[in-house]
Write an enzyme that holds these catalytic residues in place. Sequence first.
Site, PDB file in Angstrom:
ATOM      1  N   TYR A 189      54.023  45.966  53.996  1.00 31.89           N
ATOM      2  CA  TYR A 189      52.630  46.399  54.112  1.00 31.89           C
ATOM      3  C   TYR A 189      51.857  45.261  54.762  1.00 31.89           C
ATOM      4  O   TYR A 189      51.798  44.162  54.203  1.00 31.89           O
ATOM      5  CB  TYR A 189      52.130  46.683  52.705  1.00 31.89           C
ATOM      6  CG  TYR A 189      50.706  47.155  52.571  1.00 31.89           C
ATOM      7  CD1 TYR A 189      50.225  48.209  53.318  1.00 31.89           C
ATOM      8  CD2 TYR A 189      49.871  46.567  51.622  1.00 31.89           C
ATOM      9  CE1 TYR A 189      48.927  48.661  53.141  1.00 31.89           C
ATOM     10  CE2 TYR A 189      48.578  47.020  51.437  1.00 31.89           C
ATOM     11  CZ  TYR A 189      48.115  48.063  52.200  1.00 31.89           C
ATOM     12  OH  TYR A 189      46.834  48.513  52.010  1.00 31.89           O
ATOM     13  N   TYR A 205      51.788  55.559  42.498  1.00 32.66           N
ATOM     14  CA  TYR A 205      51.857  54.097  42.480  1.00 32.66           C
ATOM     15  C   TYR A 205      50.649  53.471  41.766  1.00 32.66           C
ATOM     16  O   TYR A 205      50.778  52.708  40.821  1.00 32.66           O
ATOM     17  CB  TYR A 205      51.918  53.560  43.922  1.00 32.66           C
ATOM     18  CG  TYR A 205      51.764  52.074  43.994  1.00 32.66           C
ATOM     19  CD1 TYR A 205      52.849  51.247  43.770  1.00 32.66           C
ATOM     20  CD2 TYR A 205      50.522  51.489  44.235  1.00 32.66           C
ATOM     21  CE1 TYR A 205      52.710  49.871  43.786  1.00 32.66           C
ATOM     22  CE2 TYR A 205      50.378  50.113  44.249  1.00 32.66           C
ATOM     23  CZ  TYR A 205      51.468  49.312  44.029  1.00 32.66           C
ATOM     24  OH  TYR A 205      51.314  47.954  44.029  1.00 32.66           O
ATOM     25  N   HIS A 206      49.467  53.862  42.230  1.00 31.04           N
ATOM     26  CA  HIS A 206      48.251  53.221  41.725  1.00 31.04           C
ATOM     27  C   HIS A 206      47.952  53.616  40.291  1.00 31.04           C
ATOM     28  O   HIS A 206      47.240  52.916  39.600  1.00 31.04           O
ATOM     29  CB  HIS A 206      47.072  53.566  42.630  1.00 31.04           C
ATOM     30  CG  HIS A 206      47.370  53.299  44.061  1.00 31.04           C
ATOM     31  ND1 HIS A 206      48.060  54.198  44.849  1.00 31.04           N
ATOM     32  CD2 HIS A 206      47.131  52.219  44.838  1.00 31.04           C
ATOM     33  CE1 HIS A 206      48.212  53.690  46.057  1.00 31.04           C
ATOM     34  NE2 HIS A 206      47.668  52.501  46.078  1.00 31.04           N
ATOM     35  N   LYS A 244      31.407  44.963  39.812  1.00 28.19           N
ATOM     36  CA  LYS A 244      32.260  44.517  40.915  1.00 28.19           C
ATOM     37  C   LYS A 244      31.459  44.484  42.211  1.00 28.19           C
ATOM     38  O   LYS A 244      31.100  45.522  42.735  1.00 28.19           O
ATOM     39  CB  LYS A 244      33.447  45.469  41.080  1.00 28.19           C
ATOM     40  CG  LYS A 244      34.485  45.320  39.970  1.00 28.19           C
ATOM     41  CD  LYS A 244      35.656  46.231  40.201  1.00 28.19           C
ATOM     42  CE  LYS A 244      36.448  45.896  41.430  1.00 28.19           C
ATOM     43  NZ  LYS A 244      37.105  44.584  41.407  1.00 28.19           N
ATOM     44  N   ASP A 246      35.831  46.193  46.949  1.00 28.46           N
ATOM     45  CA  ASP A 246      37.093  46.236  46.221  1.00 28.46           C
ATOM     46  C   ASP A 246      37.001  47.250  45.082  1.00 28.46           C
ATOM     47  O   ASP A 246      36.113  47.182  44.250  1.00 28.46           O
ATOM     48  CB  ASP A 246      37.373  44.825  45.675  1.00 28.46           C
ATOM     49  CG  ASP A 246      38.522  44.805  44.698  1.00 28.46           C
ATOM     50  OD1 ASP A 246      39.438  45.637  44.842  1.00 28.46           O
ATOM     51  OD2 ASP A 246      38.509  43.951  43.796  1.00 28.46           O
ATOM     52  N   HIS A 255      39.515  47.972  42.856  1.00 27.86           N
ATOM     53  CA  HIS A 255      40.465  47.766  41.753  1.00 27.86           C
ATOM     54  C   HIS A 255      39.698  47.378  40.511  1.00 27.86           C
ATOM     55  O   HIS A 255      39.388  46.219  40.291  1.00 27.86           O
ATOM     56  CB  HIS A 255      41.485  46.704  42.126  1.00 27.86           C
ATOM     57  CG  HIS A 255      42.394  47.137  43.228  1.00 27.86           C
ATOM     58  ND1 HIS A 255      42.109  46.915  44.549  1.00 27.86           N
ATOM     59  CD2 HIS A 255      43.559  47.830  43.203  1.00 27.86           C
ATOM     60  CE1 HIS A 255      43.078  47.429  45.290  1.00 27.86           C
ATOM     61  NE2 HIS A 255      43.962  47.999  44.503  1.00 27.86           N
TER      62      HIS A 255
END
Lengths: 324, 668
Positions: free
Chosen positions: B5, B159-160, B530, B534, B536
């Site tokens: 990636y 995945y996440h 945040k 981003d 996450h």
Amino acid sequence: MSGAPRPQGGVGAAIGARLRLRDLSAAPAALNLLESTAPVDREQSAALLKEVSPAALGSEAPAHVIGVTGPPGAGKSTLLSALLHAWRQQGRSVAMLAVDPSSRRSGGSLLGDRARIDFDPTDRGVLIRSTAAGERLGGLAWATRAAAHALAAAFDIVVIETVGVGQAETEVADVVDTVAVVVQPGSGDVLQFLKSGIMEIPDVLVVTKADIGQIAMRTRRDLSAALRSLGSRSTRVLSVSSLPPPSGIEDLVAALEEHRAGLDVGERRLRARRAGALTDFALEHGERGLRALGGRRAAEQLLAAQEPGLEVPALVAALERGMR
Amino acid sequence: MMRTYAGHSTAKASNELYRRNLQKGQTGLSVAFDLPTQTGYDPDDELARGEVGKVGVPISHRGDMAALMDGIPLGEMNTSMTINATAAWLLALYIVAAEEQGVSQEQLQGTTQNDIIKEFLARGTYAFPPAPSMRLIADMIAYTVEHVPKWNPINICSYHLQEAGATPVQEIAYAMSNAIAVLDAARERIGGGHGEAGTQLMGEVFGRISFFVNAGVRFIEEHAKLRAMSILWEELGRERYGVEDPRLLRFRYGVQVNSLGLTEAQPENNVQRIVIEALAVTLGRDARARAVQLPAWNEALGLPRPWDQQWSLRIQQILAYETDLLEYPDIFEGSRVMEALVEELLGGARAEMAVVAEHGGAVQAVPYMKAALVDSHRERIRRIETGEQVVVGQNRFTESEDSPLTADAEGGILVVDPALEAEQIAEVRRWRSERDQAAVKDALAALAAVASEENASENLMTATIAAARAGATTGEWSRTLREVFGSYRAPTGVGEATATAPDEEMNELRGEVSRLQEKLGRRPKILVGKPGLDGHSNGAEQIAVRARDSGMDVVYEGIRLTPAQIAASALQEGVHVIGLSILSGSHRELIPAVMNALHDAGVSAPVVVGGIIPEQDVATLEQAGVAAVYTPKDFDITRIMRDIVALVGAGADRSPAVASSTSANGSA
């Protein structure tokens, strides 16, 4: 508790004076003080409220104080975003007190509502403050009532947002000029509560999500019919859509305005202050305190004999003097 | 297929990196876009500040895409793009770049990730509300099935979800529910899938859906998870969508192995973890990954360098070419242990899928799933904190010799040149000034018209490709759609999260919080947010939940906040402390910007920062006025809370109740 000497005139009085002069930047400090339960801060809070009492202002506080309440998911935050924009476009300053319903767990609470209200963070004419629902049972947090009184001196609009149906709007009705209940299309609770009398008739009913069409229209029709059968002709029922392009927001702004124009603000607020004082007194001194005054009726009479321009802490003090 | 990636800085720099990787034996491209591109902002947007070129390459227009793919034959390439909210736009740019190379769209091969539900749940790079987002996905599927037949328009990502804390059962169930939502939307888009032609077309659609899964270090169970997913997928195809062709019913997946389990402490151990995780997805042939991506050993430290990525590529090459891994048929065939494990996972997943279905499907169940993930993650952290779950080098066997790997000046990571953002800003402005304005304006107006409710039956892809050709930018495409679709904030899941079961440490902490409350006169109030793009949010969510559980009032505002928003919230909410989280590497720009905004607003509350913060940046942040910095090695959240309580307490000692009430008076 700190033992530090108080500055002359006191912090509370200084902040109150700034609010009286409509200095919006004094609002955060005012709220920090009013939320504090430390005895020294409570004294300063009383001093602050005295500075913004009708007696000190020479009239009732200028703001239109509006309660917005409704069940979770009814679209209150989106609606408030749209209202906020409309009011700001008219050049009116707005303070929103968002009372979060999430029951306290282990004392803590998560206040996430402000993120859902869309506004320009650099706009000094807007203030949003979130508080957890009162730790005491029955009624808004003491701090929220006091905050509404204080901010009404400085802002053009003060909104108290609460969540729930049945109890919530009665609690907020004692503090505000206008109660707006927000209803989601297709939810029958409000209709049932109205019919069964669990819920008092609000000043304005707002049906959200008008964009979903039929169901929203039917909900509006059902509510209007229920209100007619209850003999209420004054309550406006409006439908709005906050999705772009928003619709019905201007009508809602006008309807809120109209309600206030037809209101004896002085009378309503005087009643609210007296009710608030009685609540605070009862919380502090309990049934025993009320008995020492000769019962609830006697207490009400004592309050009625006070100057109409007094702020809540001064009225509580008057009741306390009556105990001796 | 083997990929890493990659992408960073600029289209040109990334192009050079791709060419090098292709020379080293890499057989496809996996494009990482920067956060502004992923969320639909141009480099000169306020929200893009500090993020341009950070976690991937900035692509603003067809010129950037042409530079990115310069000299790479797109007719032969298989390109995977990690792009979601703006996938339709990036595919359009790719199609136009191919056109310019003389390659028709029919020849293009690759994948756009395009899974928006997991963005709402775990990754945070969404741009539009759920309903129009699903329309964009359905439009892309309908378009590619007809015009770009070798393209995988969507990669359902579990995945996440695992990164956000999902258990294997949750990972399976939510991924499958997500796929159902996508397939249902696509079926409607292609005309209901009725009749023989309809069934055949639906089969094609089904066959184009691939998955992107995670593999953790519990590799036996992880392998069972993949076998369970193959079974469920085939079942779904046959029963719900009437697909019969076994070729189309195959569960195809790519994998990136787990990053959540990679540690900052003793980061060299991550290599062993990555190898074992790679085995989870390759051991049994019946459930083997089609494409494997391995993270770099130093991901928890910062951005990996080319050398770090080479190391990960070599792991795959050793597995494929040195070992006998690929020489046997399925080695678990007939294993009772494996079969039982698969059955158990299937049972759990079916039950959880039923719960999602009861909520009205994956789109409606986003708040439910989000809250469930926050809960699972909380439990995972609790197990690590208490030592129930062993993480070598982090909560056990923590003694270590000095590491020569992280000894160089930059601490063993890649640092993106901060001057690059200014260059990109100038570049996008130059692009806008040199193109045919009228053509762009018309193309965007046409896009807005197709996007509107009345034209919901039209496909957005054609207008999107036209806008790409005309020279519109990523920010313009997104803004046009935001204006029609409205903006959106995903649920945070923290409000519903159940309370941590109080242990002794927690009770002690609560005691400290109530003593602090006495001192302050109000309940300690913390702002958690945040800054930047981003998305996450797992770390910030866990901090918010734990702060609540310890008795504080928590203002949690979620992701994508500007410094001005954070300052306004801190001031208006009268918070005693501010916690900021950044994982994208943009802390060097954003934290000082937030500190300035707080100062300008007259807020004196202390600020703590958490995230992937390289050691050498800590001092810089402290100089900017940050009171404390926490990194992945600080896994004990209760301890972080105690630090925060002590920090606020120390501040209150300096300025007693009334004075502290007025410290944030905003009169500046």
